[in-house]
Scaffold this active site. Structure first.
Site, PDB file in Angstrom:
ATOM      1  N   CYS A 122       4.795  30.017  93.227  1.00  0.00           N
ATOM      2  CA  CYS A 122       6.254  30.002  93.099  1.00  0.00           C
ATOM      3  C   CYS A 122       6.701  31.075  92.104  1.00  0.00           C
ATOM      4  O   CYS A 122       6.193  31.139  90.986  1.00  0.00           O
ATOM      5  CB  CYS A 122       6.731  28.635  92.638  1.00  0.00           C
ATOM      6  SG  CYS A 122       8.527  28.509  92.479  1.00  0.00           S
ATOM      7  N   MET A 166       8.224  22.379  99.710  1.00  0.00           N
ATOM      8  CA  MET A 166       9.468  23.146  99.582  1.00  0.00           C
ATOM      9  C   MET A 166      10.426  22.408  98.655  1.00  0.00           C
ATOM     10  O   MET A 166      10.805  21.264  98.923  1.00  0.00           O
ATOM     11  CB  MET A 166      10.101  23.363 100.960  1.00  0.00           C
ATOM     12  CG  MET A 166       9.297  24.299 101.849  1.00  0.00           C
ATOM     13  SD  MET A 166      10.018  24.547 103.493  1.00  0.00           S
ATOM     14  CE  MET A 166       9.492  23.034 104.331  1.00  0.00           C
ATOM     15  N   MET A 167      10.803  23.070  97.580  1.00  0.00           N
ATOM     16  CA  MET A 167      11.681  22.461  96.585  1.00  0.00           C
ATOM     17  C   MET A 167      13.012  22.058  97.210  1.00  0.00           C
ATOM     18  O   MET A 167      13.618  22.820  97.977  1.00  0.00           O
ATOM     19  CB  MET A 167      11.928  23.439  95.431  1.00  0.00           C
ATOM     20  CG  MET A 167      10.690  23.706  94.581  1.00  0.00           C
ATOM     21  SD  MET A 167      10.043  22.211  93.777  1.00  0.00           S
ATOM     22  CE  MET A 167      11.392  21.823  92.666  1.00  0.00           C
ATOM     23  N   ARG A 209       9.719  27.208 106.182  1.00  0.00           N
ATOM     24  CA  ARG A 209      11.117  27.082 106.607  1.00  0.00           C
ATOM     25  C   ARG A 209      11.266  26.785 108.093  1.00  0.00           C
ATOM     26  O   ARG A 209      12.189  26.087 108.505  1.00  0.00           O
ATOM     27  CB  ARG A 209      11.881  28.365 106.252  1.00  0.00           C
ATOM     28  CG  ARG A 209      12.559  28.326 104.887  1.00  0.00           C
ATOM     29  CD  ARG A 209      11.592  28.260 103.747  1.00  0.00           C
ATOM     30  NE  ARG A 209      12.263  27.900 102.502  1.00  0.00           N
ATOM     31  CZ  ARG A 209      11.616  27.577 101.394  1.00  0.00           C
ATOM     32  NH1 ARG A 209      10.297  27.559 101.369  1.00  0.00           N
ATOM     33  NH2 ARG A 209      12.267  27.262 100.296  1.00  0.00           N
TER      34      ARG A 209
END
Length: 343
Positions: free
Chosen positions: A101, A19-20, A240
């Site tokens: 992405c 996750m960026m 998340r």
């Protein structure tokens, strides 16, 4: 026949998505503490950055993180091969190619989800990456994280053909974010929520290609949801949910692999030696500000009494000069005070 990227005997059933701006080394050290058996992933790093950038920062990794994978972005086979070798030489246990992405930046660079439309290029890239790392004393697997398709392509056969082309190049593991990526009209956040989930495509792929390892990603928010995927695939990758409710990782690790269920406070205090070593720095290295670590801890008491107070103490205090472990203890005390007040 091309060389294949065999998978070492590392757990696949539980993993945390790349996750960026989130899954940096501090986050991964915390997640490893919570889930000793999970496979962890770096943020996506472009191959050019690996080759020409500040590797001490971009590829920062603590030994406790293993098994940990480096996720690469890019679309040039030669550069990806070079970056894959560098990553393997730096000690990463897996090299993963991002084919999912959907951000504007990756579209401009013709990588990420755009690659779902170019299976031949992905196959060439994976073959070059595998060849690059296979010459090392300890080769590591090259894997792919992909979507189901892009925009309005809703044909399962196109998705399967993509996987088949890349598997023919030697890839043996696919992490499937079980949604399409919309390259126009949706933000990256909306791309994680709006396109419908189709877990059945990942399940069908595993049935039809049992020799491949298939890990399901996307929309997994609870222990029951994660566990259900294990009936149809090799693993569940949390995104998340693992970040906003990190204690979920601990509950899953205990449920799937055994061991004692530790309290949130016990787990957090076990992180103290790492935090204090990072704050102190080392010879020639400035210490890390507390805020860079505590931002990953804010969700630990998600849904619990005192969770809001915990977040507030850390959020308001961690950026101040001289903030140290005592602030974390203050945040923990705030949760205990709230619990006592509610009793």
């Amino acid at each position: 026949m091309p060389a294949s990227s065999s998978l070492p005997l590392l757990p696949l059933s539980l993993s945390v998505a790349p996750m960026m701006d989130w899954t940096d080394t501090h986050c991964r050290v915390f997640h490893r503490l919570l889930a000793p058996h999970a496979r962890l992933y770096t943020e996506m790093v472009h191959a050019n950055a690996v080759i020409h950038g500040d590797r001490s920062r971009l590829l920062a990794m603590d030994p406790v993180e293993h098994p940990v994978a480096l996720q690469l972005g890019g679309s040039e086979p030669a550069l990806l091969a070079q970056a894959a070798r560098i990553g393997a030489e730096c000690g990463f246990d897996e090299i993963n190619l991002n084919c999912g992405c959907p951000s504007d930046r990756v579209q401009a660079g013709r990588f990420g989800a755009c690659l779902m439309r170019e299976p031949r290029l992905v196959a060439e890239s994976v073959a070059a990456m595998i060849e690059s790392v296979s010459a090392l004393e300890t080769p590591v697997p090259v894997t792919v994280k992909c979507r189901l398709g892009v925009d309005d392509d809703h044909r399962y056969e196109a998705f399967r053909d993509f996987v088949d082309a890349v598997a023919d190049a030697g890839c043996r593991m696919f992490v499937v974010h079980a949604r399409n990526a919309w390259l126009k009209g949706l933000s990256p956040k909306e791309n994680r929520e709006v396109p419908p989930l189709r877990y059945d495509w990942a399940y069908a792929l595993k049935r039809e290609r049992p020799e491949l390892a298939v890990v399901v990603n996307g929309g997994i928010a609870t222990q029951d949801e994660a566990t259900a995927h294990l009936e149809h695939a090799d693993g569940a990758m949390l995104g998340r949910a693992a970040y906003h409710d990190p204690y979920l990782l601990h509950r899953l690790d205990v449920a799937w692999f055994g061991g004692p269920l530790r309290t949130r406070g016990e787990l957090l205090r076990a992180l103290r030696p790492y935090v204090e070593s990072q704050l102190a720095g080392g010879p020639g290295h400035k210490g890390v500000p507390l805020k860079h670590i505590t931002r990953h801890l804010l969700g630990l008491f998600h849904g619990e009494r005192g969770g809001r107070a915990f977040r507030q103490v850390l959020s308001e205090g961690a950026h101040r000069p001289g903030a140290d472990w005592s602030l974390v203890e203050t945040a923990l005390a705030a949760t205990e005070h709230t619990e006592q007040a509610a009793a």
